[in-house]
Scaffold this motif. Structure first.
Motif, PDB file in Angstrom:
ATOM      1  N   ASP A  23       0.822  -1.204   0.000  1.00  0.00           N
ATOM      2  CA  ASP A  23       0.000   0.000   0.000  1.00  0.00           C
ATOM      3  C   ASP A  23       0.862   1.263   0.000  1.00  0.00           C
ATOM      4  O   ASP A  23       0.518   2.263  -0.643  1.00  0.00           O
ATOM      5  CB  ASP A  23      -0.916   0.011   1.227  1.00  0.00           C
TER       6      ASP A  23
ATOM      7  N   LYS B  64       1.890   2.066  -3.414  1.00  0.00           N
ATOM      8  CA  LYS B  64       0.820   2.689  -4.202  1.00  0.00           C
ATOM      9  C   LYS B  64       0.674   4.166  -3.860  1.00  0.00           C
ATOM     10  O   LYS B  64       0.439   5.005  -4.743  1.00  0.00           O
ATOM     11  CB  LYS B  64      -0.495   1.951  -3.959  1.00  0.00           C
TER      12      LYS B  64
ATOM     13  N   GLY C 165      -9.907   3.004  -1.786  1.00  0.00           N
ATOM     14  CA  GLY C 165     -10.352   1.947  -2.692  1.00  0.00           C
ATOM     15  C   GLY C 165      -9.995   2.245  -4.137  1.00  0.00           C
ATOM     16  O   GLY C 165      -9.645   1.336  -4.897  1.00  0.00           O
TER      17      GLY C 165
ATOM     18  N   GLN D 207      -6.634   1.220  -4.665  1.00  0.00           N
ATOM     19  CA  GLN D 207      -6.460  -0.207  -4.343  1.00  0.00           C
ATOM     20  C   GLN D 207      -5.591  -0.394  -3.091  1.00  0.00           C
ATOM     21  O   GLN D 207      -4.779  -1.315  -3.010  1.00  0.00           O
ATOM     22  CB  GLN D 207      -5.879  -0.967  -5.536  1.00  0.00           C
TER      23      GLN D 207
ATOM     24  N   GLN E 189      -5.417  -1.380   0.808  1.00  0.00           N
ATOM     25  CA  GLN E 189      -6.185  -2.298   1.636  1.00  0.00           C
ATOM     26  C   GLN E 189      -6.034  -2.046   3.132  1.00  0.00           C
ATOM     27  O   GLN E 189      -6.973  -2.240   3.901  1.00  0.00           O
ATOM     28  CB  GLN E 189      -5.787  -3.744   1.315  1.00  0.00           C
TER      29      GLN E 189
END
Length: 414
Positions: free
Chosen positions: A114, A117, A202, A205, A207
């Motif tokens: 994460d 990202k 979300g 993406q 989590q």
């Protein structure tokens, strides 16, 4: 910053001396402990006797590397010593309240995907911020020095100024400076979507929950969040994303000296600040410290003209005087196709008139067939972005290859 008592310093020196016998061993040991890119390594003087080097190195770890580097060295040292050595190191960890870093380390492992990202989103935002005028990076040294000073002192900083004056460019410069000191997250007011952090996460993406992500990043002693164009977040749902972020950030444990791990920096047009104050829960941190971005000085303008001589004739056009000190407008005017027939502008030209000239001459290519195609292609892409704000688009989604090549050549796409 960590402070050692004489007794603790002696204990640490005794533990580390066997690994610090010569420069080769010192470098190898600390690189293995900290990684090759650790900023603190650049500040260490590798020379000297083991008796003088070791306490000096510990001082650098404490003052520059902070808890993150200090903990990393102790953890690596534990892997190189026996049971008795491990027990001695654990006592030091207890003394400096570093046990929570074990939890952070675990969180960091769980969140690695994460965090990557979020880094990609940060990189995307930064890539779309230009800091040059016609290829010339203006060294606004005093402004940048003041900004760097503020970011080390304040928990919340607002970068304000008029449209196109260089707020985003300053923010980007600060990000690059802060990246050398700690973890950094960058968001754009134009790209935030959803009605809550969970909803926004979300779309990326992501989590792991926000509190866990911030805990993982808090291992750095000087972490920061940057939000470019916070005043462009007009919808209540999107504002809730930022509120969730700041509220969760406010719950991150304080550092040992009572200061926070995080600094928040946002940019906004000065005339829109009251609207931002109406919804932004900045009390979670503290009252914002203002950093005003002024228009270009005459000296700065002369520096740009020296780099781009084609701009010199514009200095003598009185109708352009309101906008010549605006870096964004100078980027548009720097293109030679903007220069002919500027006398057709109204007595005092504004951003609107100059932008219209740019749209017609550079994008529209003076009304040619290819120009009309370029305008249509950009309008289609713009409509897609408006319908799905925050979504990653590639130019291939809306433009023909011919339009892409043409607009890239003209540096409309960079």
């Amino acid at each position: 910053m960590l402070e050692f008592s004489a007794e603790t310093l002696k204990e640490l020196v005794d533990i580390l001396v066997p690994f610090m016998e010569d420069e080769r061993n010192r470098r190898s040991f600390l690189v293995l402990a900290l990684g090759t890119d650790a900023p603190v390594l650049q500040h260490i003087n590798w020379n000297g006797s083991v008796a003088s080097f070791t306490p000096q190195m510990l001082d650098q770890l404490a003052n520059i590397g902070g808890k993150e580097a200090f903990y990393a060295v102790l953890e690596y040292t534990k892997s190189q010593v026996g049971l008795e050595g491990k027990e001695r190191i654990n006592k030091v960890i207890d003394q400096f309240n570093l046990l929570n870093f074990q939890e952070i380390k675990i969180a960091l492992c769980d969140c690695s995907s994460d965090l990557q990202k979020l880094q990609q989103e940060s990189d995307y935002v930064l890539k779309n911020i230009r800091v040059d005028v016609g290829g010339f990076n203006l060294p606004r040294s005093d402004l940048i020095a003041n900004a760097q000073k503020l970011i080390s002192e304040a928990s919340l900083i607002e970068i304000v100024g008029s449209s196109g004056v260089g707020k985003s460019a300053l923010l980007k410069t600060l990000v690059e400076y802060q990246q050398k000191k700690g973890q950094v997250l960058v968001f754009s007011g134009d790209r935030i979507t959803g009605t809550s952090w969970s909803n926004y996460a979300g779309t990326l993406q992501i989590q792991q929950p926000l509190n866990k992500l911030l805990l993982a990043l808090s291992i750095s002693s000087q972490s920061a969040i940057f939000i470019d164009g916070i005043d462009r977040i007009g919808e209540t749902g999107k504002q809730a994303v930022v509120k969730d972020l700041l509220y969760t950030l406010g719950a991150v444990p304080l550092s040992e000296d009572g200061s926070r791990h995080w600094t928040v920096v946002f940019s906004a047009r000065e005339e829109n600040l009251q609207n931002v104050y109406g919804w932004l829960d900045w009390q979670v941190l503290e009252q914002p410290t203002r950093l005003q971005v002024p228009e270009l000085t005459q000296e700065e303008l002369q520096s740009i003209v020296k780099h781009s001589p084609r701009l010199k004739p514009l200095l003598y056009l009185s109708q352009l005087s309101p906008i010549l000190k605006n870096p964004l407008m100078l980027r548009l005017l720097e293109d030679p196709r903007m220069l002919p027939n500027l006398e057709n502008l109204p007595p005092l030209a504004t951003e609107i008139e100059v932008s219209k000239v740019w749209w017609d001459r550079l994008i529209g290519n003076e009304g040619s067939v290819s120009g009309r195609d370029r305008k249509s292609a950009l309008l289609r892409l713009g409509k897609q972005i408006i319908k799905s704000p925050g979504k990653h688009f590639t130019v291939e989604d809306a433009l023909t290859s011919e339009s892409i090549i043409s607009l890239t050549t003209d540096q409309v796409f960079i």
